[in-house]
Design a protein around this motif. Structure first.
Motif, mmCIF file in Angstrom:
data_model
loop_
_atom_site.group_PDB
_atom_site.id
_atom_site.type_symbol
_atom_site.label_atom_id
_atom_site.label_comp_id
_atom_site.label_asym_id
_atom_site.label_seq_id
_atom_site.Cartn_x
_atom_site.Cartn_y
_atom_site.Cartn_z
ATOM 1 N N ASP A 207 0.763 -1.115 0.012
ATOM 2 C CA ASP A 207 -0.009 -0.034 0.025
ATOM 3 C C ASP A 207 1.134 1.364 -0.058
ATOM 4 O OD1 ASP A 207 -1.834 2.029 0.479
ATOM 5 O OD2 ASP A 207 -3.110 0.827 1.857
ATOM 6 N N LEU A 208 0.884 1.885 -1.062
ATOM 7 C CA LEU A 208 1.872 3.076 -1.189
ATOM 8 C C LEU A 208 0.973 4.465 -1.298
ATOM 9 C CD1 LEU A 208 4.414 1.910 -3.907
ATOM 10 C CD2 LEU A 208 4.680 1.930 -1.551
ATOM 11 N N ARG A 209 -0.352 4.264 -0.967
ATOM 12 C CA ARG A 209 -1.170 5.571 -1.030
ATOM 13 C C ARG A 209 -0.706 6.814 -0.062
ATOM 14 N NH1 ARG A 209 -6.982 2.463 0.296
ATOM 15 N NH2 ARG A 209 -5.573 1.300 1.599
ATOM 16 N N ALA A 210 -1.330 8.064 -0.288
ATOM 17 C CA ALA A 210 -0.706 8.922 0.379
ATOM 18 C C ALA A 210 0.617 9.067 0.315
ATOM 19 C CB ALA A 210 -1.586 8.949 1.828
ATOM 20 N N ASP A 211 1.271 8.992 -0.742
ATOM 21 C CA ASP A 211 2.791 9.272 -1.006
ATOM 22 C C ASP A 211 3.433 8.107 0.337
ATOM 23 O OD1 ASP A 211 5.134 9.705 -1.915
ATOM 24 O OD2 ASP A 211 5.384 11.592 -0.718
ATOM 25 N N ALA A 212 2.857 6.724 0.039
ATOM 26 C CA ALA A 212 3.446 5.695 0.973
ATOM 27 C C ALA A 212 3.243 6.292 2.447
ATOM 28 C CB ALA A 212 4.961 5.308 0.769
ATOM 29 N N TYR A 213 2.111 6.958 2.604
ATOM 30 C CA TYR A 213 1.579 7.405 3.933
ATOM 31 C C TYR A 213 2.753 8.408 4.571
ATOM 32 C CZ TYR A 213 -2.182 4.168 3.580
ATOM 33 O OH TYR A 213 -3.291 3.366 3.215
ATOM 34 N N GLY A 214 3.222 9.116 3.593
ATOM 35 C CA GLY A 214 4.298 9.925 4.213
ATOM 36 C C GLY A 214 5.967 9.843 4.198
ATOM 37 N N HIS A 215 5.865 8.268 3.820
ATOM 38 C CA HIS A 215 7.327 7.774 3.909
ATOM 39 C C HIS A 215 7.885 7.812 2.411
ATOM 40 C CE1 HIS A 215 5.169 5.692 7.357
ATOM 41 N NE2 HIS A 215 6.408 5.068 7.722
ATOM 42 N N GLY A 216 7.057 8.431 1.319
ATOM 43 C CA GLY A 216 7.887 8.694 0.322
ATOM 44 C C GLY A 216 7.791 7.488 -0.764
ATOM 45 N N VAL A 217 6.857 7.684 -1.764
ATOM 46 C CA VAL A 217 6.888 6.354 -2.701
ATOM 47 C C VAL A 217 8.237 6.289 -3.369
ATOM 48 C CG1 VAL A 217 5.833 5.738 -4.976
ATOM 49 C CG2 VAL A 217 4.458 6.614 -3.106
ATOM 50 N N ALA A 218 9.031 7.172 -3.567
ATOM 51 C CA ALA A 218 10.218 7.090 -4.403
ATOM 52 C C ALA A 218 11.145 6.397 -3.651
ATOM 53 C CB ALA A 218 10.628 8.499 -4.876
ATOM 54 N N LEU A 219 11.068 6.299 -2.345
ATOM 55 C CA LEU A 219 11.855 5.704 -1.276
ATOM 56 C C LEU A 219 11.383 4.233 -1.212
ATOM 57 C CD1 LEU A 219 12.562 8.422 1.568
ATOM 58 C CD2 LEU A 219 14.223 7.725 -0.467
ATOM 59 N N VAL A 220 10.072 4.063 -0.979
ATOM 60 C CA VAL A 220 9.623 2.810 -0.451
ATOM 61 C C VAL A 220 9.559 1.793 -1.929
ATOM 62 C CG1 VAL A 220 7.687 1.570 0.347
ATOM 63 C CG2 VAL A 220 8.495 3.668 1.354
ATOM 64 N N ALA A 221 9.089 2.409 -2.799
ATOM 65 C CA ALA A 221 8.756 1.363 -3.942
ATOM 66 C C ALA A 221 9.859 0.501 -4.613
ATOM 67 C CB ALA A 221 8.207 2.262 -5.220
ATOM 68 N N PRO A 222 11.189 1.264 -4.610
ATOM 69 C CA PRO A 222 12.322 0.550 -5.366
ATOM 70 C C PRO A 222 13.031 -0.914 -4.146
ATOM 71 C CG PRO A 222 12.698 2.769 -5.423
ATOM 72 C CD PRO A 222 11.364 2.702 -4.633
ATOM 73 N N LEU A 223 12.545 -0.430 -2.741
ATOM 74 C CA LEU A 223 12.975 -1.293 -2.103
ATOM 75 C C LEU A 223 12.164 -2.594 -2.167
ATOM 76 C CD1 LEU A 223 14.876 -2.668 0.215
ATOM 77 C CD2 LEU A 223 13.282 -1.115 2.022
ATOM 78 N N ALA A 224 10.871 -2.202 -1.980
ATOM 79 C CA ALA A 224 9.841 -3.345 -1.949
ATOM 80 C C ALA A 224 9.864 -4.147 -3.382
ATOM 81 C CB ALA A 224 8.402 -2.686 -2.136
ATOM 82 N N ALA A 225 10.233 -3.655 -4.486
ATOM 83 C CA ALA A 225 10.398 -4.130 -5.803
ATOM 84 C C ALA A 225 11.531 -4.974 -5.690
ATOM 85 C CB ALA A 225 10.577 -3.150 -6.907
ATOM 86 N N ARG A 226 12.781 -4.704 -4.922
ATOM 87 C CA ARG A 226 13.825 -5.569 -4.997
ATOM 88 C C ARG A 226 13.564 -6.785 -4.069
ATOM 89 N NH1 ARG A 226 16.564 -0.589 -4.599
ATOM 90 N NH2 ARG A 226 16.713 -0.929 -2.373
ATOM 91 N N MET A 227 12.491 -6.720 -3.177
ATOM 92 C CA MET A 227 12.258 -7.544 -2.345
ATOM 93 C C MET A 227 11.312 -8.565 -2.814
ATOM 94 S SD MET A 227 12.500 -6.284 1.540
ATOM 95 C CE MET A 227 12.282 -7.759 2.143
#
Length: 225
Positions: A30-50
């Protein structure tokens, strides 16, 4: 007036995020609301690598960021109820906290008993004490309802937030201590270190913890920890 040049930072612990994702074991994040303030740009690449291949986002702008970060299947809009899983991913309910919100101690002042604090004087000091001014306010997403309710951590010690939260600042009671201005103030952190948690702030502000992190303002810099 905004206080220029202040440190307003949200530290994002990608190692904690990885541990939480591993524990959850889901192929969707769940990356809604810019990953709930954590930042989609930071969270998405890590999640994809996992190995997480699917994501939910709030709008097309975040969808583009998620796809650029490696998400193969991105759904836009409020699809499904991801709040429970999101709390686990971001360490708000179980797992390790991913976000630490830091402000700066701007000024320190000795005051006598009976001193009114902040506008409206909704708090008066009961004894001589030391007050600290912190350079974050409701313009940064610190809810005004936390006035006279919340606490922060300074040098590992919890300090009560007193008086009304202003647009760019709030006041804490430092008791008999007088730390030097310029030090860090932890608003949201790891309760294992004695820092206030997002869950505690949710209780103090009567709003969901994910809404709190999602509401952090644009002046707060996201920094990978």
């Amino acid at each position: 007036m905004p206080l220029p040049g202040l440190r307003r930072r949200a530290l994002i612990d990608l190692e904690a995020l990885a541990d939480n994702l591993r524990e959850l074991g889901s192929d969707v994040i769940d990356l809604r609301a810019d990953a709930y303030g954590h930042g989609v740009a930071l969270v998405a690449p890590l999640a994809a690598r996992m190995g997480v291949s699917r994501a939910r986002v709030s709008d097309e702008r975040d969808a583009a960021v998620a796809r650029a970060g490696g998400m193969a299947d991105v759904a836009v809009g409020r699809t499904g109820d991801g709040d429970t899983a999101a709390r686990a991913v971001y360490g708000i309910s179980g797992g390790r906290p991913v976000l630490t919100l830091l402000g700066e101690l701007v000024a320190v002042k000795h005051v006598p008993a009976g001193s009114g604090v902040s506008y409206g004087y909704t708090h008066r000091t009961e004894r001589p004490t030391v007050l600290g001014l912190v350079g974050l306010g409701y313009a940064d997403g610190v809810p005004r309802l936390a006035s006279n309710r919340a606490a922060v951590a300074i040098d590992g010690v919890r300090r009560p937030l007193i008086g009304r939260i202003a647009m760019d600042q709030f006041v804490v009671d430092l008791g008999d201590d007088a730390p030097a201005p310029g030090g860090e103030v932890v608003l949201l952190g790891d309760p294992a270190r004695g820092e206030p948690s997002a869950g505690e702030w949710a209780a103090w502000t009567e709003r969901p913890a994910l809404a709190l992190t999602a509401g952090l303002g644009a002046r707060i810099e996201r920094v990978v920890r």
